[in-house]
Scaffold this motif. Structure first.
Motif, PDB file in Angstrom:
ATOM      1  N   PRO A 167       0.798  -1.229   0.000  1.00  0.00           N
ATOM      2  CA  PRO A 167       0.000   0.000   0.000  1.00  0.00           C
ATOM      3  C   PRO A 167       0.831   1.281   0.000  1.00  0.00           C
ATOM      4  O   PRO A 167       1.923   1.352   0.562  1.00  0.00           O
ATOM      5  CB  PRO A 167      -0.823  -0.126   1.286  1.00  0.00           C
ATOM      6  CG  PRO A 167      -0.916  -1.593   1.534  1.00  0.00           C
ATOM      7  CD  PRO A 167       0.399  -2.150   1.086  1.00  0.00           C
ATOM      8  N   LEU A 168       0.247   2.290  -0.635  1.00  0.00           N
ATOM      9  CA  LEU A 168       0.828   3.628  -0.719  1.00  0.00           C
ATOM     10  C   LEU A 168       0.195   4.501   0.353  1.00  0.00           C
ATOM     11  O   LEU A 168      -1.039   4.606   0.438  1.00  0.00           O
ATOM     12  CB  LEU A 168       0.552   4.213  -2.104  1.00  0.00           C
ATOM     13  CG  LEU A 168       0.997   5.646  -2.368  1.00  0.00           C
ATOM     14  CD1 LEU A 168       2.517   5.760  -2.296  1.00  0.00           C
ATOM     15  CD2 LEU A 168       0.481   6.115  -3.730  1.00  0.00           C
ATOM     16  N   ALA A 169       1.015   5.125   1.172  1.00  0.00           N
ATOM     17  CA  ALA A 169       0.498   5.987   2.244  1.00  0.00           C
ATOM     18  C   ALA A 169      -0.391   7.079   1.666  1.00  0.00           C
ATOM     19  O   ALA A 169      -0.099   7.656   0.616  1.00  0.00           O
ATOM     20  CB  ALA A 169       1.657   6.615   3.017  1.00  0.00           C
ATOM     21  N   GLY A 170      -1.488   7.334   2.361  1.00  0.00           N
ATOM     22  CA  GLY A 170      -2.395   8.386   1.938  1.00  0.00           C
ATOM     23  C   GLY A 170      -3.360   7.986   0.849  1.00  0.00           C
ATOM     24  O   GLY A 170      -4.119   8.820   0.347  1.00  0.00           O
TER      25      GLY A 170
ATOM     26  N   MET B  24      -7.161  -0.404  -1.361  1.00  0.00           N
ATOM     27  CA  MET B  24      -8.165  -1.414  -1.050  1.00  0.00           C
ATOM     28  C   MET B  24      -8.928  -1.842  -2.304  1.00  0.00           C
ATOM     29  O   MET B  24      -9.191  -3.034  -2.514  1.00  0.00           O
ATOM     30  CB  MET B  24      -9.141  -0.879  -0.002  1.00  0.00           C
ATOM     31  CG  MET B  24      -8.542  -0.679   1.374  1.00  0.00           C
ATOM     32  SD  MET B  24      -9.706   0.112   2.503  1.00  0.00           S
ATOM     33  CE  MET B  24     -10.926  -1.185   2.704  1.00  0.00           C
ATOM     34  N   ALA B  25      -9.278  -0.868  -3.141  1.00  0.00           N
ATOM     35  CA  ALA B  25     -10.029  -1.183  -4.352  1.00  0.00           C
ATOM     36  C   ALA B  25      -9.209  -2.044  -5.301  1.00  0.00           C
ATOM     37  O   ALA B  25      -9.710  -3.019  -5.881  1.00  0.00           O
ATOM     38  CB  ALA B  25     -10.466   0.107  -5.044  1.00  0.00           C
ATOM     39  N   LYS B  26      -7.926  -1.714  -5.467  1.00  0.00           N
ATOM     40  CA  LYS B  26      -7.084  -2.520  -6.342  1.00  0.00           C
ATOM     41  C   LYS B  26      -6.793  -3.890  -5.718  1.00  0.00           C
ATOM     42  O   LYS B  26      -6.651  -4.888  -6.433  1.00  0.00           O
ATOM     43  CB  LYS B  26      -5.778  -1.790  -6.656  1.00  0.00           C
ATOM     44  CG  LYS B  26      -5.963  -0.493  -7.420  1.00  0.00           C
ATOM     45  CD  LYS B  26      -6.785  -0.639  -8.693  1.00  0.00           C
ATOM     46  CE  LYS B  26      -5.973  -1.115  -9.865  1.00  0.00           C
ATOM     47  NZ  LYS B  26      -6.749  -1.036 -11.144  1.00  0.00           N
ATOM     48  N   GLY B  27      -6.735  -3.945  -4.396  1.00  0.00           N
ATOM     49  CA  GLY B  27      -6.604  -5.227  -3.725  1.00  0.00           C
ATOM     50  C   GLY B  27      -7.809  -6.110  -3.995  1.00  0.00           C
ATOM     51  O   GLY B  27      -7.679  -7.324  -4.206  1.00  0.00           O
ATOM     52  N   ALA B  28      -8.994  -5.506  -3.998  1.00  0.00           N
ATOM     53  CA  ALA B  28     -10.194  -6.262  -4.338  1.00  0.00           C
ATOM     54  C   ALA B  28     -10.126  -6.778  -5.768  1.00  0.00           C
ATOM     55  O   ALA B  28     -10.575  -7.890  -6.069  1.00  0.00           O
ATOM     56  CB  ALA B  28     -11.424  -5.378  -4.155  1.00  0.00           C
ATOM     57  N   GLN B  29      -9.537  -5.999  -6.668  1.00  0.00           N
ATOM     58  CA  GLN B  29      -9.415  -6.423  -8.059  1.00  0.00           C
ATOM     59  C   GLN B  29      -8.429  -7.591  -8.201  1.00  0.00           C
ATOM     60  O   GLN B  29      -8.616  -8.455  -9.054  1.00  0.00           O
ATOM     61  CB  GLN B  29      -8.998  -5.249  -8.940  1.00  0.00           C
ATOM     62  CG  GLN B  29      -9.235  -5.499 -10.421  1.00  0.00           C
ATOM     63  CD  GLN B  29      -8.806  -4.337 -11.281  1.00  0.00           C
ATOM     64  OE1 GLN B  29      -8.228  -3.359 -10.808  1.00  0.00           O
ATOM     65  NE2 GLN B  29      -9.066  -4.428 -12.572  1.00  0.00           N
ATOM     66  N   VAL B  30      -7.398  -7.610  -7.365  1.00  0.00           N
ATOM     67  CA  VAL B  30      -6.497  -8.767  -7.356  1.00  0.00           C
ATOM     68  C   VAL B  30      -7.271 -10.026  -6.978  1.00  0.00           C
ATOM     69  O   VAL B  30      -7.173 -11.071  -7.634  1.00  0.00           O
ATOM     70  CB  VAL B  30      -5.324  -8.533  -6.381  1.00  0.00           C
ATOM     71  CG1 VAL B  30      -4.548  -9.834  -6.153  1.00  0.00           C
ATOM     72  CG2 VAL B  30      -4.388  -7.452  -6.910  1.00  0.00           C
ATOM     73  N   THR B  31      -8.053  -9.935  -5.906  1.00  0.00           N
ATOM     74  CA  THR B  31      -8.858 -11.083  -5.486  1.00  0.00           C
ATOM     75  C   THR B  31      -9.877 -11.456  -6.552  1.00  0.00           C
ATOM     76  O   THR B  31     -10.120 -12.646  -6.810  1.00  0.00           O
ATOM     77  CB  THR B  31      -9.560 -10.771  -4.160  1.00  0.00           C
ATOM     78  OG1 THR B  31      -8.574 -10.497  -3.163  1.00  0.00           O
ATOM     79  CG2 THR B  31     -10.421 -11.937  -3.701  1.00  0.00           C
ATOM     80  N   LEU B  32     -10.476 -10.446  -7.177  1.00  0.00           N
ATOM     81  CA  LEU B  32     -11.420 -10.702  -8.265  1.00  0.00           C
ATOM     82  C   LEU B  32     -10.757 -11.492  -9.386  1.00  0.00           C
ATOM     83  O   LEU B  32     -11.350 -12.433  -9.936  1.00  0.00           O
ATOM     84  CB  LEU B  32     -11.947  -9.371  -8.807  1.00  0.00           C
ATOM     85  CG  LEU B  32     -12.778  -9.451 -10.092  1.00  0.00           C
ATOM     86  CD1 LEU B  32     -14.072 -10.210  -9.842  1.00  0.00           C
ATOM     87  CD2 LEU B  32     -13.075  -8.046 -10.626  1.00  0.00           C
ATOM     88  N   THR B  33      -9.535 -11.130  -9.741  1.00  0.00           N
ATOM     89  CA  THR B  33      -8.820 -11.827 -10.809  1.00  0.00           C
ATOM     90  C   THR B  33      -8.720 -13.321 -10.505  1.00  0.00           C
ATOM     91  O   THR B  33      -8.994 -14.168 -11.370  1.00  0.00           O
ATOM     92  CB  THR B  33      -7.416 -11.223 -10.980  1.00  0.00           C
ATOM     93  OG1 THR B  33      -7.539  -9.828 -11.306  1.00  0.00           O
ATOM     94  CG2 THR B  33      -6.629 -11.935 -12.055  1.00  0.00           C
ATOM     95  N   ARG B  34      -8.344 -13.639  -9.290  1.00  0.00           N
ATOM     96  CA  ARG B  34      -8.194 -15.048  -8.922  1.00  0.00           C
ATOM     97  C   ARG B  34      -9.540 -15.753  -8.795  1.00  0.00           C
ATOM     98  O   ARG B  34      -9.684 -16.924  -9.178  1.00  0.00           O
ATOM     99  CB  ARG B  34      -7.397 -15.133  -7.626  1.00  0.00           C
ATOM    100  CG  ARG B  34      -5.951 -14.668  -7.822  1.00  0.00           C
ATOM    101  CD  ARG B  34      -5.212 -14.464  -6.532  1.00  0.00           C
ATOM    102  NE  ARG B  34      -3.797 -14.150  -6.797  1.00  0.00           N
ATOM    103  CZ  ARG B  34      -3.046 -13.394  -6.014  1.00  0.00           C
ATOM    104  NH1 ARG B  34      -3.552 -12.877  -4.903  1.00  0.00           N
ATOM    105  NH2 ARG B  34      -1.789 -13.150  -6.327  1.00  0.00           N
ATOM    106  N   ALA B  35     -10.536 -15.035  -8.271  1.00  0.00           N
ATOM    107  CA  ALA B  35     -11.863 -15.636  -8.134  1.00  0.00           C
ATOM    108  C   ALA B  35     -12.474 -15.937  -9.503  1.00  0.00           C
ATOM    109  O   ALA B  35     -13.051 -17.012  -9.713  1.00  0.00           O
ATOM    110  CB  ALA B  35     -12.774 -14.702  -7.334  1.00  0.00           C
ATOM    111  N   LEU B  36     -12.342 -14.992 -10.442  1.00  0.00           N
ATOM    112  CA  LEU B  36     -12.887 -15.221 -11.773  1.00  0.00           C
ATOM    113  C   LEU B  36     -12.147 -16.341 -12.495  1.00  0.00           C
ATOM    114  O   LEU B  36     -12.747 -17.074 -13.291  1.00  0.00           O
ATOM    115  CB  LEU B  36     -12.818 -13.939 -12.595  1.00  0.00           C
ATOM    116  CG  LEU B  36     -13.784 -12.813 -12.214  1.00  0.00           C
ATOM    117  CD1 LEU B  36     -13.544 -11.597 -13.105  1.00  0.00           C
ATOM    118  CD2 LEU B  36     -15.239 -13.270 -12.320  1.00  0.00           C
TER     119      LEU B  36
END
Length: 246
Positions: free
Chosen positions: A150-153, A159-171
């Motif tokens: 994560p990048l400070a600030g 969080m949104a891009k982290g969700a997209q990482v999980t989405l990639t694996r889930a899909l």
């Protein structure tokens, strides 16, 4: 539905500028017909489409939509099928980036950053899945190393891009074996439109083992490989960051 195109077709979101335009040029040169999505960059999208069409007539369709409006997303897939009769790939490139220092975060910040970075790739992938499955197609999500470091600030963006990482694996699990789903996580490729101070740029490059800024072409080449050549790869995140995550 239109008659079936003889060439594979890819929908690229956020395709008018920067990395998205580079991906579009690389895919078009490799023989893909394209659906180029944009939100507000109408002039840039038209210029890019004209250049690509001059190189190969009847090979490009431009579509406009605000990806934060989830109801508009299935129409992008419909437009591709109406024009070309097929859809072989989806590149979820469009992104929304803004700082959210802790103590200032509002529900509107959350909505703006998660709608485009996480919800839109999910809903667009869902809409495209039947057409992609019919072609044994592929999805590539443009991610960010800040999803895992994560990048400070910028908590909400990370969080949104982290969700997209999980989405990639889930899909990748949900859509196998008909559709492969992977991600590309760029490092320092283009500095933000708002600029970045010299000291901040130098600090980033100092943490990059290859010691230089990456090129748009580096990202586009990774996307092309995942769409066309990586037949036994799914659920993977390819870091194109000059070794920075090391």
């Amino acid at each position: 539905m239109a008659s079936l195109s003889s060439r594979p077709v890819v929908l690229v979101t956020g395709a008018a500028r920067r990395i998205g335009a580079g991906i579009a040029r690389t895919l078009h040169a490799a023989g893909y017909d394209l659906v180029l999505h944009h939100r507000a960059s109408s002039a840039e999208a038209a210029t890019l489409a004209a250049a690509l069409t001059a190189a190969r007539p009847d090979s490009v369709l431009t579509v406009q939509a605000d990806l934060a409006d989830g109801a508009r997303l299935p129409a992008l897939v419909d437009a591709a099928l109406d024009r070309f009769g097929r859809l072989d790939g989806l590149v979820n490139n469009a992104s929304n980036f803004a700082p959210t220092p802790l103590g200032t975060i509002t529900p509107a910040d959350w909505e703006a950053l998660t709608a485009v970075n996480a919800r839109a790739p999910l809903l667009l992938s869902q809409a495209a899945a039947p057409a992609l499955a019919a072609r044994q197609g592929a999805i590539v999500n443009l991610l960010d190393l800040y999803a895992e470091h994560p990048l400070a600030g910028h908590a909400v963006y990370c969080m949104a891009k982290g969700a997209q990482v999980t989405l990639t694996r889930a899909l990748a699990l949900e859509l196998a074996p008909q559709v492969r789903v992977n991600g590309v996580a760029p490092g320092a490729i283009l500095w933000p439109d708002g600029g970045k101070g010299e000291a901040a740029r130098a600090a980033i490059l100092a943490r990059t083992p290859l010691g230089r800024l990456g090129r748009v072409e580096d990202i586009a080449a990774a996307v092309l490989w995942l769409l066309r050549d990586a037949a036994f790869v799914t659920g993977e995140i390819v870091h194109v960051d000059g070794g920075r995550t090391l």
